[in-house]
Design a protein around this motif. Structure first.
Motif, mmCIF file in Angstrom:
data_model
loop_
_atom_site.group_PDB
_atom_site.id
_atom_site.type_symbol
_atom_site.label_atom_id
_atom_site.label_comp_id
_atom_site.label_asym_id
_atom_site.label_seq_id
_atom_site.Cartn_x
_atom_site.Cartn_y
_atom_site.Cartn_z
ATOM 1 N N PRO A 25 0.838 -1.200 0.000
ATOM 2 C CA PRO A 25 0.000 0.000 0.000
ATOM 3 C C PRO A 25 0.871 1.248 0.000
ATOM 4 C CG PRO A 25 -0.503 -1.414 1.893
ATOM 5 C CD PRO A 25 0.657 -2.006 1.180
ATOM 6 N N THR A 26 0.472 2.247 -0.754
ATOM 7 C CA THR A 26 1.267 3.454 -0.843
ATOM 8 C C THR A 26 0.615 4.625 -0.129
ATOM 9 O OG1 THR A 26 0.265 3.969 -2.973
ATOM 10 C CG2 THR A 26 2.358 2.807 -3.008
ATOM 11 N N MET A 27 -0.643 4.533 0.182
ATOM 12 C CA MET A 27 -1.318 5.630 0.849
ATOM 13 C C MET A 27 -1.271 5.446 2.362
ATOM 14 S SD MET A 27 -4.644 6.208 -1.571
ATOM 15 C CE MET A 27 -5.272 7.423 -0.458
ATOM 16 N N VAL A 28 -1.018 6.533 3.068
ATOM 17 C CA VAL A 28 -1.044 6.490 4.526
ATOM 18 C C VAL A 28 -2.465 6.151 4.960
ATOM 19 C CG1 VAL A 28 -0.765 7.849 6.623
ATOM 20 C CG2 VAL A 28 0.823 8.143 4.715
ATOM 21 N N GLY A 29 -2.592 5.234 5.878
ATOM 22 C CA GLY A 29 -3.910 4.829 6.357
ATOM 23 C C GLY A 29 -4.535 3.712 5.551
ATOM 24 N N HIS A 35 -9.341 -6.352 12.665
ATOM 25 C CA HIS A 35 -10.545 -5.723 13.221
ATOM 26 C C HIS A 35 -10.960 -4.481 12.435
ATOM 27 C CE1 HIS A 35 -10.418 -8.319 16.723
ATOM 28 N NE2 HIS A 35 -9.133 -8.068 16.818
ATOM 29 N N GLY A 36 -10.167 -4.121 11.429
ATOM 30 C CA GLY A 36 -10.446 -2.920 10.658
ATOM 31 C C GLY A 36 -9.772 -1.675 11.212
ATOM 32 N N CYS A 37 -8.938 -1.843 12.252
ATOM 33 C CA CYS A 37 -8.216 -0.707 12.830
ATOM 34 C C CYS A 37 -7.059 -0.308 11.909
ATOM 35 C CB CYS A 37 -7.651 -1.069 14.199
ATOM 36 S SG CYS A 37 -8.903 -1.597 15.395
ATOM 37 N N ILE A 38 -6.694 0.957 11.930
ATOM 38 C CA ILE A 38 -5.611 1.476 11.095
ATOM 39 C C ILE A 38 -4.392 1.753 11.978
ATOM 40 C CG2 ILE A 38 -4.927 3.275 9.461
ATOM 41 C CD1 ILE A 38 -7.922 3.705 8.911
ATOM 42 N N PRO A 39 -3.453 0.802 12.051
ATOM 43 C CA PRO A 39 -2.282 0.966 12.913
ATOM 44 C C PRO A 39 -1.430 2.184 12.568
ATOM 45 C CG PRO A 39 -2.475 -1.320 12.206
ATOM 46 C CD PRO A 39 -3.481 -0.516 11.424
ATOM 47 N N SER A 40 -1.290 2.521 11.297
ATOM 48 C CA SER A 40 -0.453 3.665 10.932
ATOM 49 C C SER A 40 -1.039 4.981 11.426
ATOM 50 C CB SER A 40 -0.237 3.724 9.421
ATOM 51 O OG SER A 40 -1.469 3.965 8.751
ATOM 52 N N ALA A 41 -2.311 4.986 11.788
ATOM 53 C CA ALA A 41 -2.946 6.173 12.359
ATOM 54 C C ALA A 41 -3.006 6.081 13.883
ATOM 55 C CB ALA A 41 -4.349 6.344 11.782
ATOM 56 N N GLY A 42 -2.394 5.033 14.457
ATOM 57 C CA GLY A 42 -2.314 4.891 15.900
ATOM 58 C C GLY A 42 -3.423 4.076 16.533
ATOM 59 N N TYR A 43 -4.308 3.494 15.726
ATOM 60 C CA TYR A 43 -5.435 2.748 16.285
ATOM 61 C C TYR A 43 -5.061 1.306 16.588
ATOM 62 C CZ TYR A 43 -8.519 6.601 15.108
ATOM 63 O OH TYR A 43 -9.119 7.828 15.043
#
Length: 78
Positions: A25-29, A35-43
């Motif tokens: 993936p090249t896009m942040v997020g 679980h559908g959480c976005i680790p790169s956003a801290g979730y």
């Protein structure tokens, strides 16, 4: 000499326009966990609240120190 320089510049220009063909993936997020959480956003997943949480935000709301251990303890109920 001018022809070689022109060809070199054209080759560099074309290389810069090449399409990105990587499988990552090249896009942040764009990353999501199971679980559908976005680790790169801290979730991170929290079973206690049954939703994706940012540890530092949850710690502030729930009144515990922002440490990985306390986040884990709160979210797993241990």
């Amino acid at each position: 000499m001018k022809k070689l320089t022109l060809v070199s510049l054209l080759a560099l220009f074309m290389a810069g326009c090449a399409k990105n063909t990587t499988d990552s993936p090249t896009m942040v997020g764009a990353d999501r966990d199971e679980h559908g959480c976005i680790p790169s956003a801290g979730y991170q997943w929290c079973a206690n609240t049954n939703r994706c949480e940012r540890p530092w935000e949850l710690a502030e709301v729930e009144g515990f120190d922002n440490t990985p251990q306390l986040f884990e303890a709160f979210c797993t109920g241990q």
